[in-house]
Motif scaffolding. Structure first.
Motif: not given
Ligand code: HEM
Length: 398
Positions: A344-348, A240-242, A288-290, A86-88, A338-340, A93-95, A97-99
């Motif tokens: 599209r990949h905004f923290c679920i 690790e975030t919370t 990171m993005r490419t 999902m995150t990668l 923007v911590s989240f 495909r991302h839609d 998996l997220r759904k």
């Protein structure tokens, strides 16, 4: 002789012993989108200003997640799960998996964790209140999110500790990429999830593993290995975030007693206080993005295939967006941090993270009358997670 300023963004010591905020402020001022060519690291673009950073995160057509979402020394090495997890992954495909996972992460679903969060907060606080000095990071902040959401990840009973130990080791892995302890722990957790998948296939429950196993049975093109990687990634993404909002947030409040008093007295709304603590701590330092094609950004020309890093910690302190960004202001409004992430990949898991932080603060204010810092904290030498690895505190009930 004074030590030379550490300014290399990939130098772990900048984060444990240096002042990354000074470095980011200089980059924001002088070169919002800068080319970083550092020793022992493949070169990359660093985006430090809010508008440019959000432009990258919001535009998956130009900036893809499919080759990894964090910088690493050898960007050309294959990355496990790249293009499929999902995150990668990018749409479409991302839609899909997220759904498959979305129903488990709605605000309503998050509210269902209030009881468990209260129970875990109380139990962890009981262990440290009036019990002398403790390391808040390892005794309270780290176990808390993992114990709250273990059931969601398909982890049960005594296994919670094992998976928590891996999430711990995974951070070691980020710091020391050859860490054998980390790799061993990782392998154990992967084997653990392989068993859970088989069990859920036979008897699905309401956890993430079941959601993906059911989606797989409905025709979703996802392998067992990808389900395992997703669960594995979730434990780290959530834990690790919370924990850092709790430990870094508490440290910031202790340094500013007036704000802590305002929180205790209810002068500032808990809702805005939570957002400000999340902005302030910015647990994910960069994403990171490419670049998919040659594209202009902030006055420079980015070439197809180049790595583009967005420094969330810097975006959150952008003077053009936040009024007095270097001040912790629990009543900050608006607060477009923007911590989240963004796009599209905004923290679920954002609703769940907010709920966990809220419950922990409520329970702490209810049962702890006084908090003392009893030593120097230690920051993690990492350019991925902005976190404390040690925070000595003492909690008193009166
Ligand atoms: C304060 C706590 C948290 C912070 C600061 C945070 C931060 C982030 C960020 C910055 C992203 C975007 C990644 C990207 O764009 O590549 C993200 C995505 C994600 N987060 Fe969180 N997170 C937190 C808590 C959680 C929790 C509690 C969970 C799950 C229980 C979670 C699960 C995820 C997942 C699965 C993604 C990937 C979403 C996607 O790719 O569509 N996070 N998080």
């Amino acid at each position: 002789m004074t030590a030379p300023a550490i300014t290399r963004l990939t130098d772990p010591h900048l984060y444990s012993h240096g002042d990354p905020h000074a470095t980011w402020a200089r980059l924001r001022r002088e070169c919002p989108v800068s080319w970083q060519d550092e020793p022992d690291h493949e070169p990359f673009w660093a985006v430090t200003t809010y508008d440019e950073g959000l432009a990258v995160l919001s535009d998956w057509k130009r900036f893809s997640s499919a080759k990894g979402t964090f910088l690493r020394p050898n960007l050309s090495d294959p990355y496990p799960g790249a293009g499929v997890m999902m995150t990668l992954s990018d749409p479409p495909r991302h839609d899909v998996l997220r759904k498959a996972a979305a129903a488990l992460f709605t605000p309503k679903a998050a509210a269902g964790f209030r009881g468990r969060a209260t129970e875990v907060s109380r139990s962890l606080l009981r262990g440290v209140v009036d019990a002398g000095p403790h390391d808040f990071v390892n005794d309270v902040a780290a176990p808390y999110p993992l114990q709250v959401i273990a059931g969601l990840l398909g982890v049960e009973g005594e296994d919670v500790e094992r998976v928590a130990a891996y999430a711990e080791a995974a951070v070691g892995n980020i710091v020391d990429l050859d860490g054998t302890a980390a790799q061993q722990a990782h392998l154990e957790v992967l084997a653990y999830y392989a068993e859970v998948i088989e069990e859920r296939r036979a008897r699905p429950t309401g956890d993430v593993v079941s959601a993906f196993v059911l989606a797989q049975a409905d025709g979703l093109d996802i392998t067992d290995d990808e389900i395992i990687l997703t669960c594995d990634n979730l434990a780290v993404a959530a834990g690790e975030t919370t924990r850092q909002v709790l430990s870094g947030g508490l440290l910031a409040l202790l340094a500013d007693p007036a704000q802590l008093d305002a929180l205790r007295s209810g002068t500032v709304p808990l809702k805005s206080a939570i957002e400000e603590l999340v902005r302030w701590t910015a647990p994910v330092t960069h994403l990171m993005r490419t670049a998919v094609a040659d594209t202009p950004l902030g006055g420079v020309e980015i070439k197809a295939g180049q790595a583009v890093s967005v420094w969330l910690s810097s975006l959150n302190r952008d003077e053009n967006v936040f009024d007095r960004p270097m001040e912790l202001r629990l009543d900050r409004s608006p607060n477009r941090h923007v911590s989240f992430g963004g796009g599209r990949h905004f923290c679920i898991g954002a609703p769940l993270a907010r709920l966990m932080i809220r419950v922990f603060l409520e329970e702490t204010m209810r049962s702890v009358a006084r908090i003392e810092q009893v030593g120097e904290p230690r920051r993690t030498p990492s350019y991925v997670t902005n976190s404390l690895e040690y925070l000595p505190l003492a909690f008193y009930s009166e």
